[in-house]
Every structure is written in C-alpha cells, then in structure tokens.
Design an enzyme around this catalytic site. Sequence first.
Site, mmCIF file in Angstrom:
data_model
loop_
_atom_site.group_PDB
_atom_site.id
_atom_site.type_symbol
_atom_site.label_atom_id
_atom_site.label_comp_id
_atom_site.label_asym_id
_atom_site.label_seq_id
_atom_site.Cartn_x
_atom_site.Cartn_y
_atom_site.Cartn_z
ATOM 1 N N GLY A 114 -0.800 8.595 -0.424
ATOM 2 C CA GLY A 114 -0.152 8.456 -1.345
ATOM 3 C C GLY A 114 -0.847 8.941 -2.649
ATOM 4 N N PRO A 118 -5.568 8.959 0.870
ATOM 5 C CA PRO A 118 -5.269 8.888 2.336
ATOM 6 C C PRO A 118 -5.660 7.172 2.776
ATOM 7 C CG PRO A 118 -7.547 9.882 2.315
ATOM 8 C CD PRO A 118 -7.165 9.956 1.084
ATOM 9 N N ASP A 151 5.486 -1.932 -8.635
ATOM 10 C CA ASP A 151 5.798 -0.573 -8.057
ATOM 11 C C ASP A 151 6.282 -0.980 -6.625
ATOM 12 O OD1 ASP A 151 5.720 2.027 -7.494
ATOM 13 O OD2 ASP A 151 3.521 2.171 -6.882
#
Length: 413
Positions: free
Chosen positions: A248, A252, A364
């Site tokens: 993301g 990693p 999020d």
Amino acid sequence: MTLSESGILQRFVLMEGSTEWTTMDAVPTDMCDNYGQCGANSVCRSYKESTCECLEGFNPKSPEEWKLFNSSSGCVRRTLLECQRKDGFMKLEWVKLPDLLEFWLNKSMSTKECEAECLKNCSCTAYANSDINGGVNGCLIWFGNLIDIRGYNQENPGQDLYIRLAASELRSIRESNVKESPVVVLTVSVICGMLTLGFVFWCITWKITSRRLGLLRKKEDVEVPLFDFTTVATATNKFSQENVIGAGGFGPVYKGHLPNGQNIAVKRLSKDSRQGLKEFKNEVVLIAKLQHRNLVRLLGYCVQGDEKMLIYEYMPNKSLNYFIFEQNGSALLTWPKRLDIVLGIVRGLLYLHQDSRLQVIHRDLKASNILLDINLKPKISDFGLARTFGGDESEMKTERVVGTHFMQWLHIS
C-alpha cells in the site's frame, strides 16, 4: 633424618624387595617418550608447538643448537644459587617428576619440612611430595641437574615440582609478571569499558527513539512487545520478495514465520511512505489498547534506525478487496457469508465508536483494510489515520482531508 652438609650423594632405586631389572625395547609414541629429549633443566610438552622449553629461571646452554631444534644440550641457570642468602622455589605444575639420579627420600616428612630440608643443603635443586596419591606426607629431594621432566595438560595426571631459584631470580620473575599484569588488566578494562559504553549508547538511543515515537508509556498503558530487527528479518527470509503478501502507500507487507511456529504479517513502512512517525505511533498505541474479535491484533513492533515495522497476526484469506473485486474470489462468497462479514464489520465499528474505552474514528475504512481470517471472519486493520474523541462528543472535525483518494471521490460523487 637430615641431609649431611658434606653432600654425600647416593644413587639407588626406590624399590623394596627384588633389585632385578627387566629391560625391553619399545618404540616411543611421541618425542617426549624419548628419555631426556629436551636435555637437562627443561620440560618436554608434546601437546605444544614448541615441544622443549627451559625451566623458568634457566636459558638454553647452546642457543644456536636450540634454534636448529636440537635441545639435547639442555639449559643452565641464569643466576647461580645464593644458598646462605635465602633462595626460594618456583612451582611447576602438572608434570612427570625428574629422573631419580641423585635424590633423597623421607616418607614421613611434610611438604613444609621438605622445603626447609632442601634449603639446608646448597646442592639441593628441587623438591616434591613423594606421595603420588596426594597425601600430606612424603619428601623427595633432587640434587644436580633435573632430567626428563615431562609436562601434561590438565586432562592428564601430574604432580607439582618446586624448583630452587636464587632470591634475585625470583624477584626478577615476579617483577616481570607484575609488568605484564597491568597490560592484561588494562586490556580487560578497555573491553569492559567499551561494552559498558555500548550498552549506555544503546539505552540512550532506545530512549530517544522511544520518545520520538511516543512509546514510553505510563504503567497503566498496554505494553506492546518490541521485536528486534534480526528476528523479523529471519522470520521473513530477509524480506524476500516471495514473502510479500500485500502492499500500500505505507509500503509492503510480508508473511513471516516465528521460531515458535506462529505465522505473522509484517507491515514494513517504506522511507517514501505517506505514513510517517505520527501515523506509526498512532497505530501502535491505538491497536494495543483496542481488543475486539473484529479488529486485527497487533503482536508487536520493530524500530531500528530508519526501519519501522508493525507485526500483526497473519490473516490467511487476505482482504475483502480480493473477494469483491476479483472474479475468482467473488465466487467464493455466498450471500449468508457476505452478511456475516458485514455484521462483523459493523460490530467492530460499534466497538470503536461506542463500546471501547478509547472511542475511535477509523477514517480510512475500505475493502482492502478489512482482513479475513481462516474462517472468513472480518477484522478491521490499518489504524494509522484513526483519531480518538471524547466520550461526550458525537462528531469530530479535522483540519486536513485524510483517507484514500478513491473513497473521497466516491463520497463526493
């Protein structure tokens, strides 16, 4: 019985009964098996590189021959015995005693008495306890040169031999040892000092790093285990590309395997990650305090230099993103299972917003941040952007836009 000052020497064999000798030829198993291999006043040690050595206080009689590895000429004293001026003795440990060429024996005399008896006679060159079984009595005294001494290491039996030296020679040897001693002490002190400084430096570095990350918690806070970098690197096969299970904006995610058999997921923040120290700290502190079956469990963290890593429980079924947006994954979810996943997410959010002692807004929440365990139970993850709010507050306003850009666009549209 005492030794006469006339120094009448006798050579005899310590045998009771028969005086007959039987001789036979034998092949020596090593050099020290040869009689008098190293000459007089020396010691033969087959286990050392330099087999022949002069006794302490003695030098090679023919240095040139010794350089050519011919030590048969033996050794001579550096300093002659002073006799009436009180000589002393140097202890030689773990040896086979010299040949009984010129000697005197008293089986009832103690070791201290034996030493005094030797000092009475200027011809006495060494003494030892004659009891090979380690008894307190037994005196064996040598005169003249000491021949065929063999040294052993501590794995083999041996006896102690006390070699007579002039008082000035003994002082010289002791002074030499005292000069060498400070070097050893200094070396040990330097090593200890370096280790101490290293430990202090490590403590200071850790304290500074911890303060920067805000991880020096109060006693009532939840403790988060700290993993060392070597353990994490070993668990992930040195962060092998084959162990990457996701990625993301933060960096990693690797699958790892601890020595105790537990599988882990290692979230390694890259240097150009959008998440910085603040988000890293936020995630560590928040997840450590949040305990719910629908929230991913933080096992620990790792901080070393520029490296910042979070260690989670391993979720074998990846994220919800795979089951929604990939055709192969979508076919695996039945509608009842989809409902279970939705309800699990809702339970996790309800806990965050209402039931936990720290009320949290995730900020999020998306399919890729919903992980699924082996039974497809959902667990909310990635709390780097989360915010806490007070128990009497129903909304929270922030000064900047956060979250995934796609979700922001989707909400606007």
